[in-house]
Design a protein around this motif. Structure first.
Motif, mmCIF file in Angstrom:
data_model
loop_
_atom_site.group_PDB
_atom_site.id
_atom_site.type_symbol
_atom_site.label_atom_id
_atom_site.label_comp_id
_atom_site.label_asym_id
_atom_site.label_seq_id
_atom_site.Cartn_x
_atom_site.Cartn_y
_atom_site.Cartn_z
ATOM 1 N N THR A 31 0.833 -1.206 0.000
ATOM 2 C CA THR A 31 0.000 0.000 0.000
ATOM 3 C C THR A 31 0.866 1.254 0.000
ATOM 4 O OG1 THR A 31 -1.739 -1.177 1.166
ATOM 5 C CG2 THR A 31 -1.826 1.226 1.249
ATOM 6 N N LYS A 32 1.888 1.255 0.837
ATOM 7 C CA LYS A 32 2.801 2.407 0.914
ATOM 8 C C LYS A 32 3.531 2.591 -0.421
ATOM 9 C CE LYS A 32 6.608 4.178 3.719
ATOM 10 N NZ LYS A 32 7.546 3.887 4.801
ATOM 11 N N GLY A 33 3.987 1.501 -1.004
ATOM 12 C CA GLY A 33 4.693 1.566 -2.284
ATOM 13 C C GLY A 33 3.793 2.038 -3.415
ATOM 14 N N LYS A 34 2.551 1.542 -3.439
ATOM 15 C CA LYS A 34 1.605 1.959 -4.472
ATOM 16 C C LYS A 34 1.313 3.452 -4.372
ATOM 17 C CE LYS A 34 -1.882 -0.772 -5.613
ATOM 18 N NZ LYS A 34 -3.009 -1.728 -5.550
ATOM 19 N N ALA A 35 1.224 3.950 -3.149
ATOM 20 C CA ALA A 35 0.980 5.383 -2.945
ATOM 21 C C ALA A 35 2.161 6.198 -3.472
ATOM 22 C CB ALA A 35 0.735 5.675 -1.475
ATOM 23 N N ALA A 36 3.379 5.723 -3.212
ATOM 24 C CA ALA A 36 4.572 6.428 -3.692
ATOM 25 C C ALA A 36 4.622 6.421 -5.221
ATOM 26 C CB ALA A 36 5.836 5.794 -3.114
ATOM 27 N N ILE A 37 4.262 5.309 -5.820
ATOM 28 C CA ILE A 37 4.263 5.213 -7.286
ATOM 29 C C ILE A 37 3.199 6.130 -7.879
ATOM 30 C CG2 ILE A 37 3.764 3.686 -9.250
ATOM 31 C CD1 ILE A 37 4.958 1.382 -7.460
ATOM 32 N N SER A 38 1.990 6.043 -7.376
ATOM 33 C CA SER A 38 0.890 6.812 -7.963
ATOM 34 C C SER A 38 1.006 8.313 -7.726
ATOM 35 C CB SER A 38 -0.464 6.294 -7.479
ATOM 36 O OG SER A 38 -0.565 6.403 -6.088
ATOM 37 N N SER A 39 1.796 8.726 -6.738
ATOM 38 C CA SER A 39 1.981 10.158 -6.494
ATOM 39 C C SER A 39 3.325 10.661 -7.018
ATOM 40 C CB SER A 39 1.851 10.456 -4.993
ATOM 41 O OG SER A 39 2.903 9.833 -4.281
ATOM 42 N N PHE A 40 3.927 9.906 -7.929
ATOM 43 C CA PHE A 40 5.224 10.276 -8.496
ATOM 44 C C PHE A 40 5.155 11.646 -9.166
ATOM 45 C CE2 PHE A 40 7.817 10.650 -12.314
ATOM 46 C CZ PHE A 40 9.080 10.517 -11.777
ATOM 47 N N HIS A 41 6.157 12.479 -8.872
ATOM 48 C CA HIS A 41 6.338 13.774 -9.538
ATOM 49 C C HIS A 41 7.819 14.023 -9.735
ATOM 50 C CE1 HIS A 41 2.159 14.477 -8.328
ATOM 51 N NE2 HIS A 41 2.145 15.309 -9.344
ATOM 52 N N GLN A 42 8.153 14.551 -10.891
ATOM 53 C CA GLN A 42 9.542 14.906 -11.194
ATOM 54 C C GLN A 42 9.933 16.114 -10.337
ATOM 55 O OE1 GLN A 42 10.110 16.247 -15.229
ATOM 56 N NE2 GLN A 42 12.314 15.859 -15.184
ATOM 57 N N PHE A 43 11.095 16.024 -9.706
ATOM 58 C CA PHE A 43 11.586 17.130 -8.897
ATOM 59 C C PHE A 43 12.005 18.293 -9.797
ATOM 60 C CE2 PHE A 43 13.060 13.594 -5.858
ATOM 61 C CZ PHE A 43 11.872 13.637 -5.151
ATOM 62 N N PRO A 44 11.952 19.534 -9.275
ATOM 63 C CA PRO A 44 12.289 20.694 -10.098
ATOM 64 C C PRO A 44 13.688 20.634 -10.732
ATOM 65 C CG PRO A 44 11.236 21.404 -8.078
ATOM 66 C CD PRO A 44 11.457 19.918 -7.956
ATOM 67 N N ASP A 45 14.666 20.126 -10.019
ATOM 68 C CA ASP A 45 16.031 20.106 -10.554
ATOM 69 C C ASP A 45 16.424 18.723 -11.091
ATOM 70 O OD1 ASP A 45 15.983 18.898 -8.086
ATOM 71 O OD2 ASP A 45 17.928 19.657 -7.457
ATOM 72 N N GLU A 46 15.450 17.872 -11.346
ATOM 73 C CA GLU A 46 15.705 16.502 -11.767
ATOM 74 C C GLU A 46 15.580 16.381 -13.287
ATOM 75 O OE1 GLU A 46 14.367 12.371 -9.712
ATOM 76 O OE2 GLU A 46 12.719 13.665 -10.322
ATOM 77 N N SER A 47 16.574 15.771 -13.905
ATOM 78 C CA SER A 47 16.530 15.553 -15.349
ATOM 79 C C SER A 47 15.539 14.435 -15.661
ATOM 80 C CB SER A 47 17.915 15.171 -15.864
ATOM 81 O OG SER A 47 18.261 13.872 -15.401
ATOM 82 N N LEU A 48 15.225 14.287 -16.937
ATOM 83 C CA LEU A 48 14.319 13.219 -17.357
ATOM 84 C C LEU A 48 14.918 11.855 -17.033
ATOM 85 C CD1 LEU A 48 11.684 12.413 -18.796
ATOM 86 C CD2 LEU A 48 12.989 12.389 -20.923
ATOM 87 N N SER A 49 16.218 11.685 -17.285
ATOM 88 C CA SER A 49 16.850 10.386 -17.006
ATOM 89 C C SER A 49 16.842 10.078 -15.512
ATOM 90 C CB SER A 49 18.274 10.333 -17.562
ATOM 91 O OG SER A 49 19.091 11.316 -16.962
ATOM 92 N N GLU A 50 17.066 11.078 -14.681
ATOM 93 C CA GLU A 50 17.036 10.875 -13.228
ATOM 94 C C GLU A 50 15.625 10.536 -12.753
ATOM 95 O OE1 GLU A 50 20.668 13.876 -11.907
ATOM 96 O OE2 GLU A 50 18.663 14.707 -12.294
ATOM 97 N N ALA A 51 14.627 11.224 -13.325
ATOM 98 C CA ALA A 51 13.235 10.963 -12.963
ATOM 99 C C ALA A 51 12.835 9.544 -13.372
ATOM 100 C CB ALA A 51 12.315 11.986 -13.622
ATOM 101 N N LEU A 52 13.255 9.127 -14.566
ATOM 102 C CA LEU A 52 12.934 7.782 -15.036
ATOM 103 C C LEU A 52 13.559 6.722 -14.133
ATOM 104 C CD1 LEU A 52 11.619 5.931 -17.131
ATOM 105 C CD2 LEU A 52 13.686 6.193 -18.534
ATOM 106 N N GLU A 53 14.812 6.923 -13.759
ATOM 107 C CA GLU A 53 15.479 5.947 -12.886
ATOM 108 C C GLU A 53 14.826 5.905 -11.513
ATOM 109 O OE1 GLU A 53 17.363 2.953 -11.436
ATOM 110 O OE2 GLU A 53 17.451 3.505 -13.543
ATOM 111 N N ARG A 54 14.427 7.063 -10.983
ATOM 112 C CA ARG A 54 13.771 7.094 -9.675
ATOM 113 C C ARG A 54 12.410 6.407 -9.749
ATOM 114 N NH1 ARG A 54 10.519 10.690 -7.069
ATOM 115 N NH2 ARG A 54 10.749 12.278 -8.690
ATOM 116 N N PHE A 55 11.675 6.623 -10.849
ATOM 117 C CA PHE A 55 10.377 5.975 -11.020
ATOM 118 C C PHE A 55 10.549 4.458 -11.108
ATOM 119 C CE2 PHE A 55 6.735 4.547 -13.632
ATOM 120 C CZ PHE A 55 5.714 4.941 -12.782
#
Length: 187
Positions: free
Chosen positions: A76-100
């Motif tokens: 449940t906690k993991g699903k919430a983290a996944i579904s509320s994913f947002h790219q950070f302001p200083d995060e590149s697309l590649s960094e956001a993809l890896e974090r997701f």
């Protein structure tokens, strides 16, 4: 085993099993027969508690193993983290993809289909990243098939990552003593 990440255990186990190749024996059969050797203590007792051949497929073993050692509260906690994913302001697309992807790996029982994962990722991107993806696909990336969209995102992220890696020097503010003569005149 209970203190260890069960999904990491399975991933490592599968990597090891992929080394073992026996002519005429399916990979799943190798995984099934060797799995008990990867376990110890409570986890080994848990596996042996199943009568005879009641676990017939590797998928059944994985499902039951994760259900046992990956509690619903963690899912449940993991699903919430996944579904509320947002790219950070200083995060590149590649960094956001890896974090997701990291969020997805941490919750293997999330249950989100590949198209839903793609939508969550795209919806969580900052407007500039979405515009880049849409412009580079010649329209709306969400109108592409899941495979086409992911291939495109991975290609853009790879070039984005290469650009980040190529930056060996990030310009810093110059102090008064470091200004060139031309900069000093302009100042």
């Amino acid at each position: 085993m209970p203190n260890e990440d069960p999904y990491a255990h399975l991933s490592t186990y599968i990597e090891i099993c992929n080394i073992v190749k026996i002519v005429g024996v399916p990979e799943d059969a190798v995984r099934l027969s060797l799995f008990s050797f990867s376990l110890a203590g409570e986890a080994k007792r848990w596996l042996h508690s199943f009568k005879g051949n009641s676990l017939k497929t590797w998928e059944e073993v994985v499902e039951k193993f994760l259900k046992k050692y990956f509690p619903e509260s963690k899912t449940t906690k993991g699903k919430a983290a996944i579904s509320s994913f947002h790219q950070f302001p200083d995060e590149s697309l590649s960094e956001a993809l890896e974090r997701f992807r990291s969020l997805l790996r941490k919750t293997p029982t999330h249950g989100f289909s590949k198209p839903i994962q793609l939508n969550i990722f795209i919806d969580g991107l900052r407007p500039r990243s979405k515009q880049l993806l849409d412009a580079s696909t010649g329209g709306n990336i969400k109108l592409k098939t899941h495979e086409e969209a992911m291939e495109h995102i991975e290609n853009i992220a790879a070039s984005d990552h290469a650009i980040l890696c190529d930056r060996t020097h990030i310009p810093t503010k110059r102090s008064l003593l470091e200004l060139s003569s031309q900069d000093a005149l302009l100042a």
